[in-house]
Design a protein around this motif. Structure first.
Motif, PDB file in Angstrom:
ATOM      1  N   UNK A  20       0.795  -1.226   0.000  1.00 53.25           N
ATOM      2  CA  UNK A  20       0.000   0.000   0.000  1.00 53.25           C
ATOM      3  C   UNK A  20       0.825   1.271   0.000  1.00 53.25           C
ATOM      4  N   UNK A  21       2.083   1.174   0.429  1.00 52.89           N
ATOM      5  CA  UNK A  21       2.928   2.364   0.548  1.00 52.89           C
ATOM      6  C   UNK A  21       3.285   2.979  -0.797  1.00 52.89           C
ATOM      7  N   UNK A  22       3.279   2.178  -1.869  1.00 52.76           N
ATOM      8  CA  UNK A  22       3.649   2.734  -3.183  1.00 52.76           C
ATOM      9  C   UNK A  22       2.637   2.445  -4.280  1.00 52.76           C
ATOM     10  N   UNK A  85      13.126  -1.552  -4.856  1.00 54.50           N
ATOM     11  CA  UNK A  85      12.278  -0.386  -4.586  1.00 54.50           C
ATOM     12  C   UNK A  85      13.118   0.888  -4.485  1.00 54.50           C
ATOM     13  N   UNK A  86      14.270   0.772  -3.863  1.00 54.65           N
ATOM     14  CA  UNK A  86      15.164   1.939  -3.766  1.00 54.65           C
ATOM     15  C   UNK A  86      15.656   2.354  -5.150  1.00 54.65           C
ATOM     16  N   UNK A 144      -0.443   2.896   5.743  1.00 50.29           N
ATOM     17  CA  UNK A 144       0.447   3.421   4.704  1.00 50.29           C
ATOM     18  C   UNK A 144      -0.193   4.611   4.005  1.00 50.29           C
ATOM     19  N   UNK A 145      -1.468   4.495   3.652  1.00 51.70           N
ATOM     20  CA  UNK A 145      -2.167   5.589   2.986  1.00 51.70           C
ATOM     21  C   UNK A 145      -2.301   6.818   3.862  1.00 51.70           C
ATOM     22  N   UNK A 159       6.565  11.845  -4.293  1.00 50.91           N
ATOM     23  CA  UNK A 159       6.103  10.464  -4.201  1.00 50.91           C
ATOM     24  C   UNK A 159       7.213   9.440  -4.412  1.00 50.91           C
ATOM     25  N   UNK A 160       8.392   9.888  -4.843  1.00 51.68           N
ATOM     26  CA  UNK A 160       9.505   8.942  -4.897  1.00 51.68           C
ATOM     27  C   UNK A 160       9.842   8.423  -3.496  1.00 51.68           C
ATOM     28  N   UNK A 161       9.450   9.213  -2.480  1.00 45.97           N
ATOM     29  CA  UNK A 161       9.709   8.803  -1.098  1.00 45.97           C
ATOM     30  C   UNK A 161       8.842   7.615  -0.690  1.00 45.97           C
ATOM     31  N   UNK A 162       7.723   7.404  -1.386  1.00 43.81           N
ATOM     32  CA  UNK A 162       6.879   6.249  -1.048  1.00 43.81           C
ATOM     33  C   UNK A 162       7.617   4.948  -1.330  1.00 43.81           C
TER      34      UNK A 162
END
Length: 405
Positions: A20-22, A85-86, A144-145, A159-162
């Protein structure tokens, strides 16, 4: 047993927090972020889920069931996933991002089956205990949301931080997995056919006309489902909704509530009514989206999101119960894998590709005609509902309802 439930619940929380985080804000990041992706490219990125779902049975069936302990595979996949993901968060172009996210979903989708396997193997009564643990996963998605909304990453275009947040959680779960109870393979000394891995032995269920109609409806309803997953967040942000990811968490909240109430509804309504109400909710949701806005129509947007509980639980959870009842003990596991492969694999693949085409068709000069976009999946869901009502004939299977949790 309570400490064990806490450990399994923590695993499930992290699993769905990561997703859900991304995943919710992926469309917004691609369309409004530095990569400037069009609708077809956004759809292509979301196809990673379907490709992962199609290939996941091979990894789980050929490794976790035969050679390695499930918790160790879970740990390795999440640690490797953290690095991907990174990498995705730093991708300088769409092709690089697509490569990273495709590789990531090939690793992540099998973990959905692995966490279920680890959880159920260490429960005394999975029928009663698993729903309680699985609900904690939905709570992880919600958190997460809400966290993304609280941090304001959508409005700040960060949003790259997600992906980095999800990567950190993936690393944490990867390390935590090695502390989970040992879950060794059950089929180390047996031969596993490709049909068993893919659940193809369960194709016998399609000899039943009612199940065949349900199966085809399940694949077809995943086409409008793809529109929701792929473009709801870009839609809300395009309208100017603040904290869109947090607002969308209301959908998971309704899913949690209705999941706990499923035994009550199933016992009183039966399988056909439940499935029909789930499909009707998809029609209603997209009509509400088509006519909603941030001013006088804000309640329509909220209503469309809250319908997620009925959309998902009444159709997909009911479908899992129906499949379980039709398959019987011998084909139970294979049948669930077969329907998952057909829906999240084939159905979502078709829907994701189509949704990208529709969004591009209704986009002129970078401006989206969201009303036109949302009325397409509404029409598709309506057709599926009408065909289902006309053709589905099934005896009452309420005896297959789950016990209250």
């Amino acid at each position: 047993m309570r400490p064990m439930m806490f450990r399994l619940g923590s695993m499930m929380f992290l699993e769905f927090f990561i997703w859900g985080a991304w995943f919710v804000t992926l469309g917004t990041y691609l369309g409004q972020g530095p990569l400037h992706a069009d609708g077809s490219q956004v759809a292509l990125a979301f196809l990673s889920q379907s490709i992962g779902a199609i290939l996941a049975p091979f990894l789980v069936g050929l490794t976790a069931d035969r050679f390695f302990a499930a918790q160790r595979i879970l740990g390795v996949l999440h640690i490797a996933g953290a690095a991907l993901l990174w990498w995705a968060s730093q991708a300088p172009s769409f092709p690089v991002f697509l490569t990273a996210i495709m590789l990531y979903m090939l690793l992540f989708m099998p973990t959905l089956a692995l966490v279920n396997s680890v959880a159920m193997r260490h429960m005394e009564n999975p029928e009663k205990q698993f729903p309680r643990v699985r609900v904690i996963g939905s709570i992880g998605w919600i958190v997460a949301g809400l966290l993304i909304a609280w941090l304001g990453w959508e409005q700040a275009h960060r949003l790259e931080l997600t992906f980095r947040m999800a990567g950190a959680a993936s690393l944490l779960l990867g390390l935590y997995a090695f502390t989970l109870p040992d879950t060794p393979p059950l089929k180390r000394d047996t031969q596993t056919s490709m049909g068993e891995i893919l659940g193809l032995d369960s194709i016998r269920l399609l000899k039943s006309r009612s199940y065949l109609i349900f199966f085809l409806a399940s694949v077809a309803i995943c086409i409008p489902l793809s529109f929701y997953y792929n473009f709801t967040n870009p839609f809300l942000n395009d309208l100017g909704v603040k904290g869109a990811a947090g607002l969308q968490s209301l959908g998971q909240a309704s899913e949690v509530i209705l999941m706990l109430a499923m035994p009550f509804f199933f016992a009183r309504l039966g399988v056909k009514t439940m499935l029909a109400l789930g499909m009707a909710a998809w029609v209603a949701r997209y009509v509400l989206f088509a006519y909603g806005n941030v001013d006088t129509g804000y309640a329509l947007l909220v209503g469309g999101i809250i319908l997620h509980g009925i959309c998902y639980d009444f159709f997909f959870v009911t479908g899992q119960i129906y499949t379980d009842a039709k398959a019987g003990p011998r084909f139970r596991s294979g049948a669930q894998g077969f329907i998952t492969l057909a829906t999240y694999g084939v159905g979502m693949l078709i829907g994701t590709y189509l949704s990208g085409m529709v969004v591009d068709h209704f986009t002129v000069g970078g401006v989206h005609d969201w009303k036109g976009i949302w009325l397409v999946p509404a029409a598709i869901a309506l057709v599926v509902l009408l065909v289902f009502l006309a053709l589905f004939k099934e005896r009452d299977v309420r005896s297959a309802a789950p016990e209250p949790v």
